[in-house]
Design a protein around this motif. Structure first.
Motif, PDB file in Angstrom:
ATOM      1  N   CYS A 104       0.823  -1.216   0.000  1.00 46.93           N
ATOM      2  CA  CYS A 104       0.000   0.000   0.000  1.00 46.93           C
ATOM      3  C   CYS A 104       0.859   1.270   0.000  1.00 46.93           C
ATOM      4  CB  CYS A 104      -0.989   0.000   1.162  1.00 46.93           C
ATOM      5  SG  CYS A 104      -0.212   0.024   2.782  1.00 46.93           S
ATOM      6  N   ASP A 105       2.060   1.213   0.575  1.00 41.95           N
ATOM      7  CA  ASP A 105       2.933   2.396   0.576  1.00 41.95           C
ATOM      8  C   ASP A 105       3.327   2.805  -0.844  1.00 41.95           C
ATOM      9  OD1 ASP A 105       2.809   2.502   3.296  1.00 41.95           O
ATOM     10  OD2 ASP A 105       4.752   1.560   3.642  1.00 41.95           O
ATOM     11  N   GLU A 107       1.473   2.509  -3.471  1.00 42.41           N
ATOM     12  CA  GLU A 107       0.338   3.179  -4.114  1.00 42.41           C
ATOM     13  C   GLU A 107       0.385   4.682  -3.864  1.00 42.41           C
ATOM     14  OE1 GLU A 107      -2.063   2.415  -6.278  1.00 42.41           O
ATOM     15  OE2 GLU A 107      -1.214   0.405  -6.434  1.00 42.41           O
ATOM     16  N   LYS A 108       0.904   5.068  -2.685  1.00 42.44           N
ATOM     17  CA  LYS A 108       0.963   6.490  -2.341  1.00 42.44           C
ATOM     18  C   LYS A 108       1.952   7.246  -3.221  1.00 42.44           C
ATOM     19  CE  LYS A 108      -0.119   5.373   2.447  1.00 42.44           C
ATOM     20  NZ  LYS A 108       0.456   5.108   3.768  1.00 42.44           N
ATOM     21  N   ILE A 109       2.985   6.558  -3.706  1.00 39.73           N
ATOM     22  CA  ILE A 109       3.990   7.238  -4.530  1.00 39.73           C
ATOM     23  C   ILE A 109       3.946   6.768  -5.990  1.00 39.73           C
ATOM     24  CG2 ILE A 109       5.570   7.700  -2.607  1.00 39.73           C
ATOM     25  CD1 ILE A 109       7.234   5.266  -3.650  1.00 39.73           C
ATOM     26  N   TYR A 110       2.882   6.062  -6.346  1.00 42.99           N
ATOM     27  CA  TYR A 110       2.802   5.483  -7.688  1.00 42.99           C
ATOM     28  C   TYR A 110       2.902   6.551  -8.780  1.00 42.99           C
ATOM     29  CZ  TYR A 110       1.160   2.901 -11.737  1.00 42.99           C
ATOM     30  OH  TYR A 110       1.063   2.339 -12.988  1.00 42.99           O
ATOM     31  N   LYS A 111       2.227   7.679  -8.601  1.00 44.87           N
ATOM     32  CA  LYS A 111       2.263   8.737  -9.622  1.00 44.87           C
ATOM     33  C   LYS A 111       3.676   9.280  -9.797  1.00 44.87           C
ATOM     34  CE  LYS A 111      -2.494  10.333  -9.640  1.00 44.87           C
ATOM     35  NZ  LYS A 111      -3.417  11.449  -9.415  1.00 44.87           N
ATOM     36  N   SER A 112       4.396   9.418  -8.694  1.00 41.02           N
ATOM     37  CA  SER A 112       5.779   9.895  -8.777  1.00 41.02           C
ATOM     38  C   SER A 112       6.669   8.868  -9.473  1.00 41.02           C
ATOM     39  CB  SER A 112       6.339  10.187  -7.382  1.00 41.02           C
ATOM     40  OG  SER A 112       5.597  11.210  -6.766  1.00 41.02           O
TER      41      SER A 112
END
Length: 201
Positions: A104-105, A107-112
């Motif tokens: 899940c961590d 997913e928080k930086i997936y866009k970056s």
């Protein structure tokens, strides 16, 4: 003493069915494991493989609920496979949930991660404001486009002009230094051990 007496499980059709399911799912997990190993893999490469595996689990579960065992060849030949399909769907759903929880961590930086791995195809408007103008400049620069095609990702960002692309370089540095696996750590310790060996002067 016959095999059926020594190993009574071999005459239990449900046990054989469970075993066949385990063989197939572990085979898929082993494929993922192999993809996550080795040199020169950044976190975004590895997470791409994890995301793909999560999608495969959804597909497996959906097909299994329709009694389709296309991606489970060992299970497909078992007579009791269709009768146990619901149980295996639950196992696949549980495995999918566990993968989502553990990663899940990311997913928080997936866009970056996406922005750093594919900067030329990103929509500048959806990027963080401090990167928008730099992305437009980068996407308009034909020399940078050629460099992106020919260089490794870390070399590409190192080649960017620090004055023209300070925020893009900083974002790339943050994403590219993430440890995707313990491979680099293990490799470093191996090198240190060799360097400290008693036979070296």
């Amino acid at each position: 003493m016959g095999k059926s007496e020594e190993f009574p499980e071999l005459s239990d059709t449900n046990w054989l069915c469970d075993f066949a399911f385990a063989v197939d799912i572990f085979s898929h997990m082993n494929e993922l494991n192999v993809k996550l190993q080795g040199k020169d893999q950044f976190a975004h490469d590895m997470y791409t493989n994890v995301r793909a595996f999560k999608s495969k689990l959804v597909l497996f579960s959906r097909q299994m609920s329709n009694k389709s065992f296309a991606h489970f060849p060992t299970l497909a030949v078992q007579k009791e496979a269709a009768r146990n399909a619901k149980k295996y769907c639950k196992s696949l759903d549980d495995l999918h949930r566990e993968f989502c929880r553990r990663f899940c961590d990311f997913e928080k930086i997936y866009k970056s991660l996406q922005l750093v791995s594919c900067p030329l195809s990103q929509d500048p408007e959806s990027a963080p404001q401090e990167l928008q103008l730099e992305l437009i400049d980068l996407q308009s620069d034909s020399v940078s486009k050629e460099k992106f095609k020919s260089l490794k990702l870390n070399d590409f960002y190192a080649s960017l002009n620090e004055t023209a692309f300070p925020n893009l370089r900083r974002t790339a540095q943050k994403m590219l230094v993430l440890f995707g696996s313990t491979y680099v750590c293990e490799q470093t310790f191996s090198v240190m051990k060799i360097n400290k060996a008693h036979h070296r002067s």
